[in-house]
Each structure stands twice: as C-alpha cells, then as structure tokens.
Design a protein around this motif. Structure first.
Motif, PDB file in Angstrom:
ATOM      1  N   GLY B 250      -5.366  -3.297   1.802  1.00  0.00           N
ATOM      2  CA  GLY B 250      -5.856  -2.311   2.759  1.00  0.00           C
ATOM      3  C   GLY B 250      -5.821  -2.863   4.171  1.00  0.00           C
ATOM      4  N   GLY B 251      -5.148  -3.977   4.319  1.00  0.00           N
ATOM      5  CA  GLY B 251      -5.102  -4.663   5.615  1.00  0.00           C
ATOM      6  C   GLY B 251      -3.992  -4.156   6.485  1.00  0.00           C
ATOM      7  N   PRO B 252      -3.740  -4.733   7.641  1.00  0.00           N
ATOM      8  CA  PRO B 252      -4.429  -5.914   8.167  1.00  0.00           C
ATOM      9  C   PRO B 252      -5.892  -5.620   8.532  1.00  0.00           C
ATOM     10  N   ASP B 253      -6.781  -6.440   7.983  1.00  0.00           N
ATOM     11  CA  ASP B 253      -8.196  -6.362   8.336  1.00  0.00           C
ATOM     12  C   ASP B 253      -8.742  -4.940   8.165  1.00  0.00           C
ATOM     13  N   ASN B 254      -8.485  -4.346   6.993  1.00  0.00           N
ATOM     14  CA  ASN B 254      -8.971  -2.998   6.657  1.00  0.00           C
ATOM     15  C   ASN B 254      -8.466  -1.896   7.583  1.00  0.00           C
ATOM     16  N   ALA B 255      -7.424  -2.178   8.342  1.00  0.00           N
ATOM     17  CA  ALA B 255      -6.914  -1.158   9.261  1.00  0.00           C
ATOM     18  C   ALA B 255      -6.256   0.002   8.521  1.00  0.00           C
ATOM     19  N   THR B 256      -5.946  -0.189   7.221  1.00  0.00           N
ATOM     20  CA  THR B 256      -5.352   0.916   6.456  1.00  0.00           C
ATOM     21  C   THR B 256      -6.206   1.235   5.227  1.00  0.00           C
ATOM     22  N   GLN B 257      -7.431   0.705   5.203  1.00  0.00           N
ATOM     23  CA  GLN B 257      -8.255   0.891   4.002  1.00  0.00           C
ATOM     24  C   GLN B 257      -8.600   2.368   3.798  1.00  0.00           C
ATOM     25  N   VAL B 258      -8.459   2.836   2.545  1.00  0.00           N
ATOM     26  CA  VAL B 258      -8.883   4.194   2.205  1.00  0.00           C
ATOM     27  C   VAL B 258      -9.799   4.104   0.989  1.00  0.00           C
ATOM     28  N   LEU B 259     -10.547   5.164   0.723  1.00  0.00           N
ATOM     29  CA  LEU B 259     -11.548   5.113  -0.351  1.00  0.00           C
ATOM     30  C   LEU B 259     -10.934   4.728  -1.696  1.00  0.00           C
ATOM     31  N   GLY B 260      -9.790   5.320  -2.030  1.00  0.00           N
ATOM     32  CA  GLY B 260      -9.179   5.028  -3.315  1.00  0.00           C
ATOM     33  C   GLY B 260      -8.879   3.555  -3.480  1.00  0.00           C
ATOM     34  N   ASN B 261      -8.286   2.953  -2.453  1.00  0.00           N
ATOM     35  CA  ASN B 261      -7.932   1.543  -2.535  1.00  0.00           C
ATOM     36  C   ASN B 261      -9.176   0.658  -2.498  1.00  0.00           C
ATOM     37  N   TYR B 262     -10.160   1.045  -1.716  1.00  0.00           N
ATOM     38  CA  TYR B 262     -11.397   0.266  -1.637  1.00  0.00           C
ATOM     39  C   TYR B 262     -12.098   0.280  -2.994  1.00  0.00           C
ATOM     40  N   LEU B 263     -12.096   1.458  -3.632  1.00  0.00           N
ATOM     41  CA  LEU B 263     -12.670   1.574  -4.978  1.00  0.00           C
ATOM     42  C   LEU B 263     -11.927   0.655  -5.942  1.00  0.00           C
ATOM     43  N   TYR B 264     -10.610   0.703  -5.892  1.00  0.00           N
ATOM     44  CA  TYR B 264      -9.793  -0.114  -6.790  1.00  0.00           C
ATOM     45  C   TYR B 264     -10.087  -1.600  -6.605  1.00  0.00           C
ATOM     46  N   LEU B 265     -10.120  -2.045  -5.355  1.00  0.00           N
ATOM     47  CA  LEU B 265     -10.383  -3.465  -5.086  1.00  0.00           C
ATOM     48  C   LEU B 265     -11.794  -3.852  -5.529  1.00  0.00           C
ATOM     49  N   THR B 266     -12.773  -2.989  -5.221  1.00  0.00           N
ATOM     50  CA  THR B 266     -14.157  -3.287  -5.588  1.00  0.00           C
ATOM     51  C   THR B 266     -14.297  -3.431  -7.103  1.00  0.00           C
ATOM     52  N   ALA B 267     -13.618  -2.544  -7.848  1.00  0.00           N
ATOM     53  CA  ALA B 267     -13.753  -2.574  -9.302  1.00  0.00           C
ATOM     54  C   ALA B 267     -12.925  -3.694  -9.917  1.00  0.00           C
ATOM     55  N   PHE B 268     -11.636  -3.747  -9.592  1.00  0.00           N
ATOM     56  CA  PHE B 268     -10.750  -4.588 -10.387  1.00  0.00           C
ATOM     57  C   PHE B 268     -10.458  -5.939  -9.743  1.00  0.00           C
TER      58      PHE B 268
END
Lengths: 304, 305
Positions: B250-268
């Motif tokens: 979702g980088g650089p530095d969360n500049a492209t972070q979206v909920l779906g990807n954040y959820l995926y990273l948080t879980a897996f």
C-alpha cells in the motif's frame, strides 16, 4: 424512403441539397467535416491508448533483457520464442495457466449447475420459505467479499478446501451463487408453464421435467450468466491469494503478480513479459472468436 | 402441488444451501462477532473485547488514509469513466443520425467497439502487472520512454507519493471506459432516430441534443453504470496489492493504501484477525453508505420513449 434521403443527407451530400431551416443549422456541413476529423481524432487516440500498452507488452516478450533495458521502442533483434518456453516452464506460468483453466471450468460448471437448480425451484415451486431462500441468496450480492475472508480462511482450512484446486472451485461457486440465482430465477420465470405441464402429464418426474425440458430451454440465460461467471472467476485475485498457499496451486493472476515481485529482484524481465503475453493472448483469441456473443451477452445483461 | 414436489424441492436445494450457508452466510455472520474479539488466529480462544477494535479504528491514521483513498476512488473513477464513456459513445453514435438514419455509427464503429471493449476482459491483477512495467521508473518503461522522446526526465510514477495513487486510478479507468462506451452506444441506438431528426429540424445544436435529449433518455443506464462503477471502485484491492511498492504494502508510505489492502495486511501479515474484521465491517458500512447516497442523488424523472 426518398423523402428520408432528401431530409437527412449524408455527410458527403452537397449543402445545397439540404432543405434545413436557417439559423443554427446553417453551415453545418462545414462544421460537420471538422467535427468528423475531431471525432475520429478522439476515437483513434483512445484506441491507441488501449492498443499500445498491449502491443508493447507482446513486442517486449520477444526481447532479451539487455534489449529491454536499453530502449522501450526498439524492435526485438529476433523473434525469441524461447522466452515463452522459459516463462512457461521455468517461471511456472504453464502450471498457473492450467490451474486457472481447471478451477474456472470446474467453478463455472458448479455455479451453473447449482444456480440453475436453485433458480428453477424458486421460480417454479410454491413452498413455505420460497421467498426466504431467494432472499438469502440475493442478499449475498450486497456484502463485500472482504468482510468474509477472515472467517472463510479458517472454514476453508478446516473443510480442507484451502490450497486445493477443486476446493477453490467450490468456494468460487459458492460466492457466485447470488449472482447466478438472481439472474436465472428471473429467466426461469419467463419460460412458459405449459411445457412443463405437458411433461408432467406425459409422466415425466420432477427431475426429468427439470433436466430434460426446462434446463435446455434456459440455455440462452445459462450462456449469458456463464460468460459473466467465467470472466469473474478468471479475474479473481483475492480468494486465491488467501486460500492457495503453495505455489503449485497458484492461479495465473496470482502467479504472475508473484513473478513480477520476484523477477523485479532477479531482473529477468523477458520472462515476465512473456508470462504477461501468455495470460493476455488467449483471452484476446477467445474474445475475437466470440466477440458478438460476449459483448451482446454482457451489454444486455447490464441493460436489463 | 404435485406428488413428490416437496421431496424434489428439498433434494434440489440441499447441496446448494448447505454449501452457500457454510461458505458464504456463516463467514459473513461470524465476522460481526469476530470484530468484537482480539482473536489472533493462533490460539483457539477469542476474548470478547467489546468495541475496543472500533475505538482503535477511529484513532488509526492508516485507517482514515485508507478510507480517504477509497472515497477518492469512488468519486473519481465513476465520474471520469462515465464522462469518457459518454463522450466516446456520443462520438461513435453521432454518425448514426447523420448517415441517412440507418447507419451503425461513424466509419469504423465496429472496430472501435472491438478494441475499446477488450481491456474489460483482462484480469485486473494481470493489468496491474502490465502497468507496473509501463510505469517503470527508468526510461525503459513505456511511459517514461515516451516522455523521454519529448525531453521529460523519467518520473518514478509508483514510487512517488504524489503520483502513485493517481497512476493506479488511471489504470482502473483505462480498463473500465471501453465497456461503458459499448453499453452507452447500445443504449443510445435504442432511441428512435426520429427524435434526433426532429431536434435537428428544430435547429438544436449537438450540445443541446446531448444534454436535453440523449442524456435524459439513457439516464437509467447511466445511473446503473455509476452505481456499479462506484461499488467496484470501493474494491481497488487487486490493483493496489499488485502495483504498490514492496509487494503490496500500500506504499510508498501508505500513499496508495485502501481498506481492502489494509484489511488483507492486518489479517494475513500481522495476524490481527479481530481488528481486520472490524475494518471489513467499516468497508461494509462504506458500501451501504455509497449505495444509499447514489440512489438518492441519481433519482430523476424517468423519460419514456
């Protein structure tokens, strides 16, 4: 008909032949041809924007790494088909490709079989809970899949559906059921009841009437839904990413994304471009062969 | 009811309902409960923590950045795609009532249709990989190579905070526009030609014809298209996961972070399954809010023809 042609001359007709009212209509053919140039200019620009990245990818697939790094425009020095062999075997794109075909084929067959059965029963049989069953399936369309992935990950593991190709197909089918039921129920409702009545009178059982009379009648609906389901499952990225943990069970989209990351480090770009081409060209071939059906099916599906 | 109807209904529905219940309904139902626990997936016990995950969510900067990026996608992707789709559809359609009432659109319309539609059939992840190479930061990438021809220095499209997310939105627009061009041309060609004839005889300009007639007459289709695009724009997962720096951060530095990807990273990646599910519930609320807002905003008199 002749009236029509004088009233609406084509762009090539002389302006004098046009009995158009004065005012804003005047001088339209001059602006018309300018507009025509603009029209084609805009249309061609977008066509180029669509074609160039794809054509560039196919061209790059024939290049060596050095050629790729030197200039994006230069033509490949030779048609290096070996890049494709390299991608197919060494980069395992072949395995991913076959996996995808297996999963999508099985997944679509399961979706259509279950979707048609549920839809037929819901559309044609009045039983207690009919509305509830329909509602239960259709509500699945409104939830984002992301909400389900954490529990799904554990359920699939305990049922041994995770990290297996048939297992992935079953999960695909389950998640495509809402869409299939929604469209096929509407389709079965439009079919005439007299045919199934006649079948019953002739002694056909419930399954016989469904499988031999009604299902063949629903063919056009099944084809339309089938096109959407195939595309959706071919496209799927989230579900395989969480369910397929060992590389030998990867599907194409997932394997290619993985290859992009690893080739980024290894610097083997020609294999990546060859892999991309392998994943794009078959879709193009199928599309060009069934262009009318695919566009027609998808557009009427969206217009209804 | 005929003899054996009930038995048929039960046998026909048993397998699909069982499968659907276990694999779809039950995960959705469970997720609401899991979002109220601190489950890390490793231990079987899930401690009930009430609304703790949601309190943490409200204070989480990355969560709000992701929400913001999702909102941008939902506003920008449908707006640009619909505008371009309507524009090109009109261009293709224009020729129809100019060419003696019976034509199929501008010359080459069939070719445009075939070319425009194709990207819609490609897997988003595959398109993401393709455009990662197009956006390559050196001048061996297609875009920087093209800019190099006019003397512009290579831009690090996906590595720069300012350009990374717009570059990804552009990819989604690239693959979406064609389908809507085809959809809108179909909708436009179902409008009787006489109406355009009449407008022309009354001296309506093209601009007026489009705003006063074509658009109102296909408004239903545009509305459905907008809602469909918006709901898909809420996803963004595949494109961000494939194209963002360091393998889907979702980088650089969360500049492209979206909920779906954040959820995926948080879980897996972080194994914070309770917290990840709370993000999922937030995504559901955002989806429902979008659907409700879209239905309210786009309500308009239906024009019969």
């Amino acid at each position: 008909m002749s009236l029509d042609t004088t009233r609406a001359p084509g762009p090539a007709a002389p302006p004098a032949a046009r009995p158009a009212p004065p005012g804003p209509g005047d001088g339209r053919s001059a602006t018309g041809s300018v507009l025509n140039v603009f029209t084609h200019g805009f249309l061609l620009t977008w066509a180029a924007l669509v074609v160039i990245p794809l054509a560039w990818c196919v061209m790059s697939a024939f290049k060596t790494n050095d050629e790729l790094l030197s200039s994006p425009w230069s033509l490949p020095g030779a048609l290096r088909w070996s890049n494709f062999a390299d991608a197919w075997t060494n980069a395992e794109i072949g395995r991913y490709f076959v996996n995808t075909v297996v999963v999508v084929t099985l997944g679509t067959a399961l979706t259509l079989a279950m979707g048609a059965t549920v839809s037929y029963v819901v559309a044609r049989y009045a039983f207690r809970g009919n509305r509830l069953v329909y509602f239960l399936f259709v509500i699945g369309m409104t939830f984002p899949t992301f909400l389900a992935i954490v529990p799904l990950f554990f359920i699939a593991q305990s049922l041994r559906l995770a990290d297996s190709l048939p297992g992935l197909a079953v999960v695909y089918a389950a998640y495509n059921l809402p869409f299939a039921v929604f469209f096929l129920t509407a389709y079965f409702r439009t079919l005439p009841t007299s045919l199934s009545e006649a079948a019953f009178i002739d002694g056909c059982g419930h399954w016989g009437t469904y499988l031999r009379i009604m299902l063949p009648l629903a063919r056009p609906g099944l084809v339309s839904v089938g096109i959407f389901v195939v595309l959706g499952q071919w496209n799927q990225y989230l579900l395989p990413l969480i369910l397929q943990s060992s590389p030998e069970n990867y599907v194409l989209a997932q394997g290619l994304a993985n290859l992009a990351v690893s080739q980024g480090y290894a610097g083997n770009w020609s294999a990546l471009f060859a892999g991309l081409t392998i994943s794009i060209v078959p879709v193009l071939v199928v599309y060009l062969s069934f262009q009318r059906q695919i566009q027609g099916g998808m557009v009427t599906g969206a217009l209804k | 009811m005929r003899a054996g109807s009930l038995r048929f209904v039960v046998t026909a529905l048993a397998v699909p309902i069982l499968l659907y219940g276990v694999l779809v309904i039950s995960p959705y139902a469970q997720s609401f409960y899991i979002s109220l626990t601190d489950w890390n997936g490793l231990s079987p016990e899930r401690t009930f923590v009430g609304l703790d995950n949601y309190v943490r969510l409200v204070q989480d900067d990355v969560f709000w950045i992701s929400v913001w990026h999702n909102v941008i996608a939902v506003l920008v992707i449908p707006a640009v795609t619909l505008a371009l789709g309507l524009f090109f559809a009109t261009m293709i359609h224009v020729g129809r009532y100019r060419a003696r009432g019976g034509g199929r659109g501008v010359r080459g319309a069939a070719v445009y249709r075939i070319v425009y539609f194709f990207p819609h059939l490609l897997s988003i992840a595959v398109v993401g990989v393709l455009f990662s190479t197009v956006y390559d930061p050196t001048d061996s990438g297609l875009l920087n190579g093209a800019l190099g021809l006019v003397g512009i220095e290579p831009v690090n499209w996906l590595g720069d905070r300012g350009t990374a997310y717009p570059a990804m939105l552009a990819v989604i627009i690239w693959l979406s526009v064609g389908f809507y061009v085809i959809l809108f041309t179909s909708a436009m060609s179902s409008i009787p030609v006489d109406i355009f004839e009449a407008a022309r005889l009354d001296g309506a300009s093209r601009w007026q014809t489009f705003w006063r007639m074509t658009l109102p007459l296909i408004w239903d289709t545009v509305q459905v298209a907008g809602i469909y695009l918006g709901i898909h724009a809420l996803d963004m997962f595949a494109i961000v996961n494939v194209m963002s720096a360091a393998g889907g951060s979702g980088g650089p530095d969360n500049a492209t972070q979206v909920l779906g990807n954040y959820l995926y990273l948080t879980a897996f990646q972080n194994s914070e399954f309770g917290y990840a599910t709370a993000i999922g519930v937030a995504l559901l609320l955002l989806t429902l809010a979008f659907a409700a807002a879209a239905l309210r905003l786009t309500r308009r008199e239906r024009v019969e023809f």
